[in-house]
Design a protein around this motif. Structure first.
Motif, PDB file in Angstrom:
ATOM      1  N   HIS A  34       0.514  -1.534  -0.474  1.00 29.61           N
ATOM      2  CA  HIS A  34      -0.312   0.054   0.221  1.00 29.61           C
ATOM      3  C   HIS A  34       0.985   0.804  -0.078  1.00 29.61           C
ATOM      4  N   SER A  35       0.173   2.355  -1.077  1.00 30.58           N
ATOM      5  CA  SER A  35       0.541   3.455  -0.680  1.00 30.58           C
ATOM      6  C   SER A  35       1.030   3.963   0.646  1.00 30.58           C
ATOM      7  N   ILE A  36       2.468   4.868   1.462  1.00 32.71           N
ATOM      8  CA  ILE A  36       2.463   5.580   2.351  1.00 32.71           C
ATOM      9  C   ILE A  36       3.326   6.903   2.069  1.00 32.71           C
ATOM     10  N   LEU A  37       2.622   8.085   2.274  1.00 31.66           N
ATOM     11  CA  LEU A  37       3.292   8.699   2.330  1.00 31.66           C
ATOM     12  C   LEU A  37       3.711   8.669   0.852  1.00 31.66           C
ATOM     13  N   ASP A  38       4.938   9.471   0.252  1.00 24.98           N
ATOM     14  CA  ASP A  38       5.314   9.560  -1.062  1.00 24.98           C
ATOM     15  C   ASP A  38       5.977   8.105  -1.440  1.00 24.98           C
ATOM     16  N   GLY A  39       6.185   7.405  -1.014  1.00 25.01           N
ATOM     17  CA  GLY A  39       6.023   6.108  -1.203  1.00 25.01           C
ATOM     18  C   GLY A  39       5.200   4.813  -1.301  1.00 25.01           C
ATOM     19  N   VAL A  40       5.420   3.459  -1.959  1.00 23.71           N
ATOM     20  CA  VAL A  40       4.966   2.704  -1.432  1.00 23.71           C
ATOM     21  C   VAL A  40       5.513   0.908  -0.715  1.00 23.71           C
ATOM     22  N   TYR A  41       4.741   0.867   0.438  1.00 24.83           N
ATOM     23  CA  TYR A  41       5.523   0.370   1.723  1.00 24.83           C
ATOM     24  C   TYR A  41       5.176  -1.315   0.997  1.00 24.83           C
ATOM     25  N   CYS A  42       6.559  -2.061   0.855  1.00 23.59           N
ATOM     26  CA  CYS A  42       6.916  -4.019   0.281  1.00 23.59           C
ATOM     27  C   CYS A  42       7.100  -4.520   0.997  1.00 23.59           C
ATOM     28  N   GLU A  43       7.085  -5.587   1.114  1.00 24.89           N
ATOM     29  CA  GLU A  43       7.255  -6.847   2.131  1.00 24.89           C
ATOM     30  C   GLU A  43       7.741  -8.192   1.046  1.00 24.89           C
ATOM     31  N   LEU A  44       8.449  -8.888   1.770  1.00 24.23           N
ATOM     32  CA  LEU A  44       8.187 -10.453   1.481  1.00 24.23           C
ATOM     33  C   LEU A  44       7.241 -11.111   2.307  1.00 24.23           C
ATOM     34  N   LEU A  49      12.514  -8.401   6.720  1.00 29.20           N
ATOM     35  CA  LEU A  49      13.988  -8.411   6.186  1.00 29.20           C
ATOM     36  C   LEU A  49      14.986  -7.035   7.237  1.00 29.20           C
ATOM     37  N   SER A  50      16.361  -7.647   6.967  1.00 29.47           N
ATOM     38  CA  SER A  50      17.272  -6.691   7.881  1.00 29.47           C
ATOM     39  C   SER A  50      17.149  -4.832   7.168  1.00 29.47           C
ATOM     40  N   SER A  51      18.021  -4.657   7.405  1.00 23.84           N
ATOM     41  CA  SER A  51      18.326  -3.400   6.880  1.00 23.84           C
ATOM     42  C   SER A  51      19.347  -3.900   6.106  1.00 23.84           C
ATOM     43  N   ARG A  52      20.149  -4.796   6.416  1.00 23.69           N
ATOM     44  CA  ARG A  52      21.443  -4.804   5.282  1.00 23.69           C
ATOM     45  C   ARG A  52      21.426  -5.726   4.055  1.00 23.69           C
ATOM     46  N   GLU A  53      20.133  -6.313   4.216  1.00 23.11           N
ATOM     47  CA  GLU A  53      19.418  -7.226   2.554  1.00 23.11           C
ATOM     48  C   GLU A  53      18.202  -6.320   1.706  1.00 23.11           C
ATOM     49  N   ILE A  54      18.017  -4.947   2.751  1.00 25.78           N
ATOM     50  CA  ILE A  54      17.148  -3.658   2.446  1.00 25.78           C
ATOM     51  C   ILE A  54      17.620  -3.199   1.785  1.00 25.78           C
ATOM     52  N   ILE A 109      13.800   2.066   2.253  1.00 21.37           N
ATOM     53  CA  ILE A 109      13.753   2.714   3.956  1.00 21.37           C
ATOM     54  C   ILE A 109      13.121   1.581   4.433  1.00 21.37           C
ATOM     55  N   HIS A 110      14.041   0.941   5.307  1.00 21.36           N
ATOM     56  CA  HIS A 110      13.811   0.248   6.241  1.00 21.36           C
ATOM     57  C   HIS A 110      12.827   0.683   6.918  1.00 21.36           C
ATOM     58  N   PHE A 111      11.598  -0.521   7.154  1.00 23.32           N
ATOM     59  CA  PHE A 111       9.966  -0.097   8.086  1.00 23.32           C
ATOM     60  C   PHE A 111       9.751  -1.921   8.481  1.00 23.32           C
ATOM     61  N   LEU A 112      10.110  -1.968   9.669  1.00 25.92           N
ATOM     62  CA  LEU A 112       9.614  -3.623   9.787  1.00 25.92           C
ATOM     63  C   LEU A 112       8.007  -3.872   9.908  1.00 25.92           C
ATOM     64  N   PRO A 113       8.038  -4.930   9.135  1.00 24.11           N
ATOM     65  CA  PRO A 113       8.908  -5.883   8.586  1.00 24.11           C
ATOM     66  C   PRO A 113       9.615  -5.785   7.245  1.00 24.11           C
ATOM     67  N   GLY A 114       8.758  -5.470   6.840  1.00 16.04           N
ATOM     68  CA  GLY A 114       9.420  -4.147   5.149  1.00 16.04           C
ATOM     69  C   GLY A 114       9.767  -3.685   5.045  1.00 16.04           C
ATOM     70  N   PHE A 115       9.888  -2.549   4.186  1.00 19.27           N
ATOM     71  CA  PHE A 115      10.151  -1.861   2.966  1.00 19.27           C
ATOM     72  C   PHE A 115       9.157  -0.173   2.876  1.00 19.27           C
ATOM     73  N   ILE A 116       9.786   0.966   2.869  1.00 20.50           N
ATOM     74  CA  ILE A 116       9.230   1.494   1.964  1.00 20.50           C
ATOM     75  C   ILE A 116       9.960   1.582   0.447  1.00 20.50           C
ATOM     76  N   ILE A 117       9.480   2.046  -0.811  1.00 20.26           N
ATOM     77  CA  ILE A 117      10.965   2.731  -1.668  1.00 20.26           C
ATOM     78  C   ILE A 117       9.524   3.851  -1.757  1.00 20.26           C
ATOM     79  N   LEU A 118      10.566   5.211  -1.500  1.00 19.20           N
ATOM     80  CA  LEU A 118      10.573   6.201  -1.750  1.00 19.20           C
ATOM     81  C   LEU A 118      10.287   7.350  -2.968  1.00 19.20           C
ATOM     82  N   PHE A 119       9.508   8.005  -3.540  1.00 19.29           N
ATOM     83  CA  PHE A 119       8.918   8.590  -4.707  1.00 19.29           C
ATOM     84  C   PHE A 119       9.311   9.734  -4.844  1.00 19.29           C
ATOM     85  N   PRO A 120       9.472  10.100  -5.926  1.00 21.29           N
ATOM     86  CA  PRO A 120       9.544  11.915  -6.009  1.00 21.29           C
ATOM     87  C   PRO A 120       7.893  12.218  -6.041  1.00 21.29           C
TER      88      PRO A 120
END
Length: 462
Positions: A34-44, A49-54, A109-120
């Motif tokens: 789902h969208s969140i701010l200027d990005g989209v939240y993603c997860e496996l 996912l760890s910070s290193r993996e992201i 951006i690490h955002f447990l348990p997944g991450f946010i891919i931030l766009f313009p």
């Protein structure tokens, strides 16, 4: 850059992201949630996912962008797009860009348990906005997601199956019951703080159902023994000759400075202190205040309810004690995805709501609503979204059956958009999106439903 162009940019990055995750985590299923701010939240789906993996995912995605890959895709007759990602064919509802090299701005951006891919965003297409973790917004999304999982509803086809099985009435009542329970809970929370709270402030982006929400909340407050009193920020507009103008020399009615802030603060402090005031009434025809206003005094069991785009902005009432205010953010956070890779944009759900409402109640042609949308979005990015985390509580006004209900109304409007219209691509895209939703008979939609604000037949004066 238009809202539609931004979405093509985002879709292209997501295609690259899918390919990178397939390469790095074979056998894992990425979900574009789902969208969140200027990005989209993603997860496996089955891993944290760890910070290193992201960081590794981001590094590989940058390599894909810098290699300026050709994005190969085919357009289907139904305006879907098939993109080749490794050995898989990914279906999207947005056409991607032709090459990856133009995707200069993004961040994971690490955002447990997944991450946010931030766009313009639309306002700043050449940069990324500072990211402040949206804890309250994220919690609202998570709460809705848990509810959907408990009902075993994850994708659009799950709802379609219920409608096809002639069980739509249960679906409607279940969704409406969640709204009623949530609104009742918010009213109870306000009642528990009644010794301090004297002002309820409600804000949210366009077509969120704020007006119906405010009416239903007022009903629940009355059940608890409180008497809500509505106060409109529109009546505090400055006269036209004092209204600020934008960079094009046009009146800027959406900026905070278009309101008479000192008068608003003085009158609210007087009302809370038990004094009688004459609040202004604004005449939008002549662009000034009426000669006589509305006399008000706030009783001990009364509470002010203020709705407006600036209601959560701390600069609206800087002198008022924060403990005397209860702030509510309302938005339609639609969370049913078409599949694991294809989410339904919450922004587009609101656009479909607005298309139907504007035509039904304001006589606005769909081409005009589409033409205004980029400007509306810029206003939201400036005046609403930056302050959403100021809210004490967030209310998700989406209904899991709403696009099924809105489909025939919106389709009737969208098919009138001709190829000569500048927003024809967006109209075609929205028609494609709606085609995934089985049509729902709205006869059993309750008359106090938020959806009635857009469909018509509301029990409230909206």
């Amino acid at each position: 850059m238009s809202d539609y162009s931004i979405r093509k940019y985002r879709q292209t990055l997501i295609i690259g992201l899918i390919g990178v995750v397939k390469e790095l985590f074979p056998g894992e299923q990425l979900k574009i949630s789902h969208s969140i701010l200027d990005g989209v939240y993603c997860e496996l789906e089955n891993s944290v996912l760890s910070s290193r993996e992201i960081q590794t995912i981001e590094d590989h995605l940058k390599v894909w962008v810098e290699s300026d890959q050709t994005i190969s895709y085919q357009t289907c007759n139904d305006h879907l797009y098939h993109c080749q990602v490794d050995l898989d064919l990914i279906t999207t509802i947005y056409p991607p860009l032709e090459r990856s090299g133009s995707l200069k701005h993004f961040k994971l951006i690490h955002f447990l348990p997944g991450f946010i891919i931030l766009f313009p965003n639309v306002n700043h297409p050449e940069s990324l906005s500072p990211f402040v973790p949206p804890e309250k917004l994220s919690a609202t999304f998570s709460e809705t997601q848990r509810w959907l999982e408990n009902l075993h509803l994850s994708y659009v086809h799950d709802v379609n199956a219920i409608i096809s099985a002639k069980s739509s009435q249960d679906l409607i009542y279940l969704a409406e019951a969640l709204h009623e329970k949530t609104i009742s809970s918010i009213a109870d929370r306000i009642f528990r703080q009644r010794s301090k709270v004297r002002v309820i402030l409600i804000s949210g982006p366009t077509s969120s159902g704020k007006t119906t929400f405010a009416q239903r909340l007022s009903t629940q407050l009355r059940v608890n023994g409180l008497r809500p009193v509505a106060l409109s920020l529109d009546n505090y507009f400055l006269p036209r000759d004092k209204t600020p103008v934008d960079s094009n020399g046009q009146y800027d009615f959406e900026c905070l400075e278009a309101l008479d802030l000192p008068l608003l603060a003085d009158q609210l402090n007087a009302l809370i202190g038990g004094s009688e005031v004459e609040t202004p009434l604004f005449d939008f025809v002549c662009g000034g205040r009426c000669q006589t206003g509305r006399t008000m005094r706030l009783g001990s069991d009364e509470i002010l309810v203020i709705e407006g785009i600036h209601a959560l902005n701390p600069s609206l009432l800087p002198s008022l004690d924060r403990s005397q205010m209860f702030k509510i953010y309302v938005s339609a956070l639609f969370q049913l995805n078409i599949d694991a890779y294809t989410r339904v944009s919450t922004t587009e759900v609101r656009l479909i709501r607005r298309l139907v409402r504007d035509n039904q109640f304001r006589g606005t042609e769909p081409a005009r609503t589409l033409a205004q949308w980029d400007s509306v979005r810029r206003g939201e990015n400036n005046n609403i979204f930056p302050y959403q985390e100021e809210a004490d509580v967030m209310f998700n006004s989406s209904l899991l059956y709403e696009l099924n209900a809105l489909r025939p109304y919106a389709e009737h409007l969208l098919v009138s958009i001709t190829p000569e219209c500048p927003d024809y691509e967006m109209a075609v895209h929205l028609l494609t999106l709606l085609s995934f939703f089985e049509v729902l008979d709205i006869s059993t939609v309750p008359f106090n439903s938020i959806l009635r604000e857009f469909l018509g037949g509301s029990a409230y004066n909206v």
